[in-house]
Design a protein around this motif. Structure first.
Motif, PDB file in Angstrom:
ATOM      1  N   MET A  97      31.627  90.286 -27.952  1.00 46.05           N
ATOM      2  CA  MET A  97      32.197  90.222 -29.306  1.00 46.05           C
ATOM      3  C   MET A  97      31.725  88.980 -30.049  1.00 46.05           C
ATOM      4  SD  MET A  97      36.096  91.471 -28.637  1.00 46.05           S
ATOM      5  CE  MET A  97      36.488  93.215 -28.450  1.00 46.05           C
ATOM      6  N   LEU A  98      31.688  87.853 -29.372  1.00 47.40           N
ATOM      7  CA  LEU A  98      31.252  86.612 -30.016  1.00 47.40           C
ATOM      8  C   LEU A  98      29.797  86.705 -30.461  1.00 47.40           C
ATOM      9  CD1 LEU A  98      32.923  83.985 -27.664  1.00 47.40           C
ATOM     10  CD2 LEU A  98      33.399  84.298 -30.091  1.00 47.40           C
ATOM     11  N   ALA A 113      36.387  88.964 -37.500  1.00 45.66           N
ATOM     12  CA  ALA A 113      37.380  89.541 -36.598  1.00 45.66           C
ATOM     13  C   ALA A 113      36.846  89.597 -35.169  1.00 45.66           C
ATOM     14  CB  ALA A 113      37.787  90.930 -37.078  1.00 45.66           C
ATOM     15  N   LEU A 114      35.572  89.925 -35.025  1.00 44.05           N
ATOM     16  CA  LEU A 114      34.962  89.948 -33.695  1.00 44.05           C
ATOM     17  C   LEU A 114      34.976  88.567 -33.051  1.00 44.05           C
ATOM     18  CD1 LEU A 114      31.847  92.293 -34.059  1.00 44.05           C
ATOM     19  CD2 LEU A 114      33.833  92.658 -32.593  1.00 44.05           C
ATOM     20  N   VAL A 115      34.665  87.549 -33.841  1.00 41.69           N
ATOM     21  CA  VAL A 115      34.662  86.172 -33.317  1.00 41.69           C
ATOM     22  C   VAL A 115      36.066  85.775 -32.858  1.00 41.69           C
ATOM     23  CG1 VAL A 115      34.350  83.745 -33.929  1.00 41.69           C
ATOM     24  CG2 VAL A 115      32.652  85.444 -34.640  1.00 41.69           C
ATOM     25  N   GLU A 116      37.068  86.076 -33.677  1.00 42.77           N
ATOM     26  CA  GLU A 116      38.439  85.715 -33.305  1.00 42.77           C
ATOM     27  C   GLU A 116      38.880  86.432 -32.031  1.00 42.77           C
ATOM     28  OE1 GLU A 116      40.848  86.510 -36.724  1.00 42.77           O
ATOM     29  OE2 GLU A 116      40.563  84.493 -37.535  1.00 42.77           O
ATOM     30  N   MET A 117      38.567  87.721 -31.933  1.00 40.55           N
ATOM     31  CA  MET A 117      38.963  88.460 -30.740  1.00 40.55           C
ATOM     32  C   MET A 117      38.157  88.017 -29.522  1.00 40.55           C
ATOM     33  SD  MET A 117      39.652  92.501 -30.210  1.00 40.55           S
ATOM     34  CE  MET A 117      40.392  93.063 -28.662  1.00 40.55           C
ATOM     35  N   GLY A 118      36.880  87.685 -29.730  1.00 38.83           N
ATOM     36  CA  GLY A 118      36.066  87.186 -28.620  1.00 38.83           C
ATOM     37  C   GLY A 118      36.638  85.910 -28.021  1.00 38.83           C
ATOM     38  N   GLU A 119      37.091  85.000 -28.896  1.00 31.41           N
ATOM     39  CA  GLU A 119      37.719  83.768 -28.411  1.00 31.41           C
ATOM     40  C   GLU A 119      38.999  84.083 -27.634  1.00 31.41           C
ATOM     41  OE1 GLU A 119      36.562  80.902 -28.354  1.00 31.41           O
ATOM     42  OE2 GLU A 119      34.911  80.913 -29.800  1.00 31.41           O
TER      43      GLU A 119
END
Length: 362
Positions: A97-98, A113-119
């Motif tokens: 995701m990141l 949104a992908l970055v936030e969920m990846g974290e």
């Protein structure tokens, strides 16, 4: 092995054969002893299966289970090294995701949104690591120790007692042919082994509260894992809902096609403070010389407008300006909003706050 030892092994094998084939009965032990032996056997089997199934619970993937048993992973579980020997599935998903979130960029709602969920998935991988370590230290290791020491010792006593029983039963059935002294010694050794086995089983079963404590440790580790995971996911859910709400309230942009022909036309203009000016009047030029940020400019030859009032942005993405500012028009969002740029800043602003100087191309 001595001659006496060979004779004893022959006696045991002969007695076992007669019991298995001929149906001869051996010495019967009391019911309490038999019940303790049954419980020890069940406990032994349960520990073996629990060790296997708990590892499957921690890592359902067979390949990950194999990595879980690697030496460096076991060392990690015992606190001897700083990193695990295998990646968690949550961490792999988070890295994916990141990677794509960063490629989409900060101007993409989906990318952010992908970055936030990846974290968040990375954090969950760390929590899963903590679960693995806690269960390994407080449940798997104690059970493994139980199997390798206590249960192994009891099994040894029971096996030794069974051998001496067979020797005693063989000699007892041949009383008169075998000296009484040998039979007496066989009885004493049988009693000695039975007492050792019975005492070790009794002590083990009386202290089975320790196994209950180990189960509690497993429950507590799982509960802590789910608690932390819930907090991470709840926080992520709140951030994503806020991001979606902000993106949904933003004015929608209209598609503005730019022809290839217009991009190929030679540009004979100069830029001043982000606006293009022409030195001569064309068919579409404005016959006035508007003021650009307090300076008198030349005739504008690109889509732009002049503000009629001050506009203070209230939402993210809106463009603020002062009365009299000239704003470059880049797009018409809908009947109520333009998108434009001034002094390097871009954003949205209401149509009724400005007077169009050079209209956008149709």
């Amino acid at each position: 092995m001595s001659v006496a030892g060979l004779k004893k092994q022959f006696h045991k094998a002969s007695q076992l054969l007669s019991e298995k084939i001929s149906g001869a009965e051996g010495t019967k032990l009391d019911e309490d002893f038999m019940e303790m032996e049954r419980k020890i056997d069940v406990t032994n089997k349960s520990v073996f299966d629990l060790l296997s199934k708990t590892t499957e619970y921690l890592q359902p993937n067979p390949a990950s289970r194999a990595k879980l048993n690697m030496l460096n992973t076991v060392s990690k579980m015992r606190g001897q090294v700083s990193t695990t020997g295998y990646p968690q599935t949550e961490g792999l998903l988070g890295e994916c995701m990141l990677r794509y979130g960063h490629e989409l960029g900060e101007d993409s709602v989906f990318g952010c949104a992908l970055v936030e969920m990846g974290e968040a998935m990375r954090q969950m991988a760390d929590v899963k690591d903590a679960l693995d370590i806690g269960v390994k230290q407080n449940f798997i290791d104690p059970l493994q120790n139980l199997q390798d020491k206590d249960l192994k010792e009891i099994t040894h006593h029971l096996k030794k007692m069974e051998g001496r029983r067979l020797d005693f039963d063989y000699k007892k059935k041949r009383q008169g042919k075998i000296p009484d002294e040998e039979i007496r010694q066989a009885v004493e050794k049988f009693d000695e082994s039975k007492e050792l086995a019975e005492r070790s089983m009794f002590n083990f079963l009386e202290n089975d509260v320790e196994q209950a404590r180990q189960l509690l440790a497993l429950i507590q580790a799982a509960a802590e894992y789910h608690r932390q995971s819930r907090e991470i996911l709840q926080e992520l859910s709140g951030r994503l809902q806020k991001r979606i709400s902000t993106a949904s309230s933003r004015p929608r942009r209209e598609f503005n096609m730019r022809s290839i022909r217009s991009s190929m036309e030679p540009e004979d203009s100069s830029e001043h403070n982000g606006l293009s000016y022409s030195s001569s009047l064309g068919a579409t030029d404005i016959q006035t010389t508007p003021t650009v940020n307090g300076k008198t400019g030349e005739v504008l030859d690109q889509p732009c407008c002049r503000s009629l009032y001050d506009f203070e942005p209230e939402n993210e993405g809106e463009l603020g300006f002062k009365e009299g500012d000239v704003i470059i028009l880049t797009n018409r969002i809908d009947d109520n909003w333009y998108e434009g740029m001034i002094s390097g800043e871009s954003g949205f602003f209401p149509i009724n706050y400005v007077e169009v100087l050079v209209p956008l191309p149709q």
